[in-house]
Design an enzyme around this catalytic site. Structure first.
Site, PDB file in Angstrom:
ATOM      1  N   SER A 100       0.841  -1.199   0.000  1.00 51.58           N
ATOM      2  CA  SER A 100       0.000   0.000   0.000  1.00 51.58           C
ATOM      3  C   SER A 100       0.875   1.248   0.000  1.00 51.58           C
ATOM      4  O   SER A 100       2.095   1.177   0.129  1.00 51.58           O
ATOM      5  CB  SER A 100      -0.920   0.013   1.238  1.00 51.58           C
ATOM      6  OG  SER A 100      -0.168   0.315   2.401  1.00 51.58           O
ATOM      7  N   SER A 102       0.890   3.693   2.251  1.00 54.76           N
ATOM      8  CA  SER A 102       0.908   4.364   3.553  1.00 54.76           C
ATOM      9  C   SER A 102       2.285   4.884   3.941  1.00 54.76           C
ATOM     10  O   SER A 102       2.403   5.722   4.829  1.00 54.76           O
ATOM     11  CB  SER A 102       0.399   3.416   4.647  1.00 54.76           C
ATOM     12  OG  SER A 102       1.321   2.368   4.882  1.00 54.76           O
ATOM     13  N   LYS A 157       5.677   0.489   9.244  1.00 50.27           N
ATOM     14  CA  LYS A 157       5.497   1.906   9.576  1.00 50.27           C
ATOM     15  C   LYS A 157       6.806   2.435  10.148  1.00 50.27           C
ATOM     16  O   LYS A 157       7.778   1.708  10.331  1.00 50.27           O
ATOM     17  CB  LYS A 157       4.380   2.102  10.616  1.00 50.27           C
ATOM     18  CG  LYS A 157       3.032   1.478  10.268  1.00 50.27           C
ATOM     19  CD  LYS A 157       2.315   2.186   9.145  1.00 50.27           C
ATOM     20  CE  LYS A 157       0.970   1.529   8.853  1.00 50.27           C
ATOM     21  NZ  LYS A 157       0.302   2.139   7.674  1.00 50.27           N
ATOM     22  N   SER A 263      -2.771   6.808   6.257  1.00 53.74           N
ATOM     23  CA  SER A 263      -2.126   5.701   6.951  1.00 53.74           C
ATOM     24  C   SER A 263      -2.930   5.312   8.182  1.00 53.74           C
ATOM     25  O   SER A 263      -3.160   6.139   9.070  1.00 53.74           O
ATOM     26  CB  SER A 263      -0.696   6.088   7.365  1.00 53.74           C
ATOM     27  OG  SER A 263      -0.128   5.097   8.195  1.00 53.74           O
TER      28      SER A 263
END
Length: 298
Positions: A100, A102, A157, A263
Site C-alpha cells: 500500500s 501508507s 510503519k 495511513s
C-alpha cells in the site's frame, strides 16, 4: 485457512517442511542407506561368483542397488535448500513486498524490501520469543511488525515514539517529549495512477533525524475514532479535533506512516508490543516498475 493466514504462517509451514524433509534425510542416511549398502555387497558377491559379465554391467547393477527411492531422493535434495532458507529468513534477512501507499514517499507500492531480523535481537522462529537482546528500536526506524489486531498480517510503519515517550500529533505536526519537529516544504508529490493527484510534501526533522512526509490539504487534522478507542492502553491517548496525544507504555512503540493522512497506524489501532516486532527495513532490492528504486532509504 485463508490465503492471508497461509502467508502469515509461512514460518510455520517452512518449519514443518524442514522437519519432515530433515527426518526423511536422516532416516535414509542412518537407516536405509546402510541397508542398501549391505544388500548391494551381498548381491554383488553372488554376481561376481556366478557371472563373467563386464565391469560396466556390474557398475550398472551396483548403481541400481544403491539408488535412493524417488521419494527419498526428492526430499533429501530439498532439505538443505529449505534449511538454508529457514535460517536466512528466521535469523538474518526476510523479504517483503510493499502492498500500500501508507509509507509514501519513502516506500512505493511494489517495492520489494529486505528486513534485518537480528538488529533488534535474536528471536526463536514460530514463537517469536527473544533470546538475545542486541539493539532497541529507535525513533525514525522503519520497522516491520505483526499487526496487533491480527498477528497473521505484517505491517510496516515508522517509529515515532519509544517506551516512555509522549507523542503529540496535532494540526499535522509531530512533537515528541515536548520537542517539535521542523518542517521544510518540498515540491508537491505526484501520485501516479488512473487519476493523477498531488500531496503536500515536507522534510520532517526531529532530533537530528530527517525524512519526507506527505499531507493532504483536504483532510482534517482530527483523528475520529467513532466512539471510544478500542486497544490496549487506550486510556493513555487523548483525541480531539486537532489530533492525538499518547503516552507510550513500557515495552510498546508508537508507529506512523509517512503518508500521514493516508495511513492507518498507532493513532487508530494503538501501540505495537515488543513481541510483535519482525525487524528493521533497510533496503529496496527490487521494484519491477522502476529499477531506479533499488537502494537504501531513510
Amino acid at each position: 485457512m485463508s490465503l492471508q493466514s497461509l502467508i502469515g504462517n509461512f514460518s510455520l509451514i517452512l518449519f514443518v517442511l524442514l522437519i519432515v524433509t530433515g527426518l526423511i534425510w536422516a532416516f535414509d542416511r542412518f537407516v536405509l542407506a546402510p541397508k542398501r549398502k549391505l544388500n548391494a555387497i551381498t548381491v554383488l558377491r553372488e554376481f561376481d561368483q556366478k557371472t563373467n559379465a563386464n565391469s560396466s554391467a556390474r557398475a550398472s547393477l551396483e548403481a541400481s542397488l544403491l539408488r535412493q527411492p524417488a521419494w527419498v531422493e526428492y526430499s533429501g535434495s530439498f532439505f538443505p535448500v529449505i534449511a538454508l532458507v529457514f535460517v536466512l529468513r528466521s535469523f538474518l534477512f526476510e523479504p517483503f513486498k510493499i502492498p500500500s501507499g501508507s509509507m509514501l514517499p519513502t516506500l512505493y507500492v511494489g517495492d520489494f524490501i529486505l528486513v534485518n531480523k537480528f538488529t533488534y535481537g535474536i528471536r526463536l522462529p514460530i514463537i517469536d520469543k527473544k533470546i538475545v537482546a542486541i539493539n532497541d528500536p529507535q525513533r525514525g526506524d522503519v520497522m516491520v511488525f505483526k499487526f496487533p489486531k491480527d498477528p497473521t498480517q505484517n505491517y510496516i510503519k515508522r517509529i515515532v515514539g519509544i517506551p516512555g515517550d509522549t507523542v503529540v500529533y496535532k494540526n499535522k505536526q509531530l512533537t515528541v517529549n515536548g520537542v517539535a519537529s521542523e518542517y521544510e516544504s518540498q515540491a508537491d508529490f505526484l501520485h501516479e495512477g488512473s487519476q493523477l493527484s498531488y500531496s503536500k510534501q515536507f522534510n520532517e526533522k526531529s532530533n537530528n533525524l530527517a525524512h519526507k512526509v506527505l499531507n493532504d490539504d483536504d483532510r482534517q487534522p482530527g483523528i475520529y475514532m467513532f466512539g471510544e478507542a478500542d486497544f490496549p492502553y487506550a486510556n493513555q491517548c487523548q483525541y480531539n479535533a486537532e489530533g492525538v496525544t499518547c503516552k507510550v507504555p513500557v515495552g510498546h512503540y508508537f508507529m506512523m506512516g509517512d503518508n500521514r493522512d493516508n495511513s492507518q497506524d498507532s493513532r487508530y489501532w494503538g501501540f505495537v508490543p515488543d513481541q510483535n516486532i519482525v525487524g528493521k527495513a533497510f533496503f529496496i532490492w527490487m521494484n519491477f516498475s522502476d529499477l531506479k528504486r533499488i537502494g537504501g532509504f531513510q
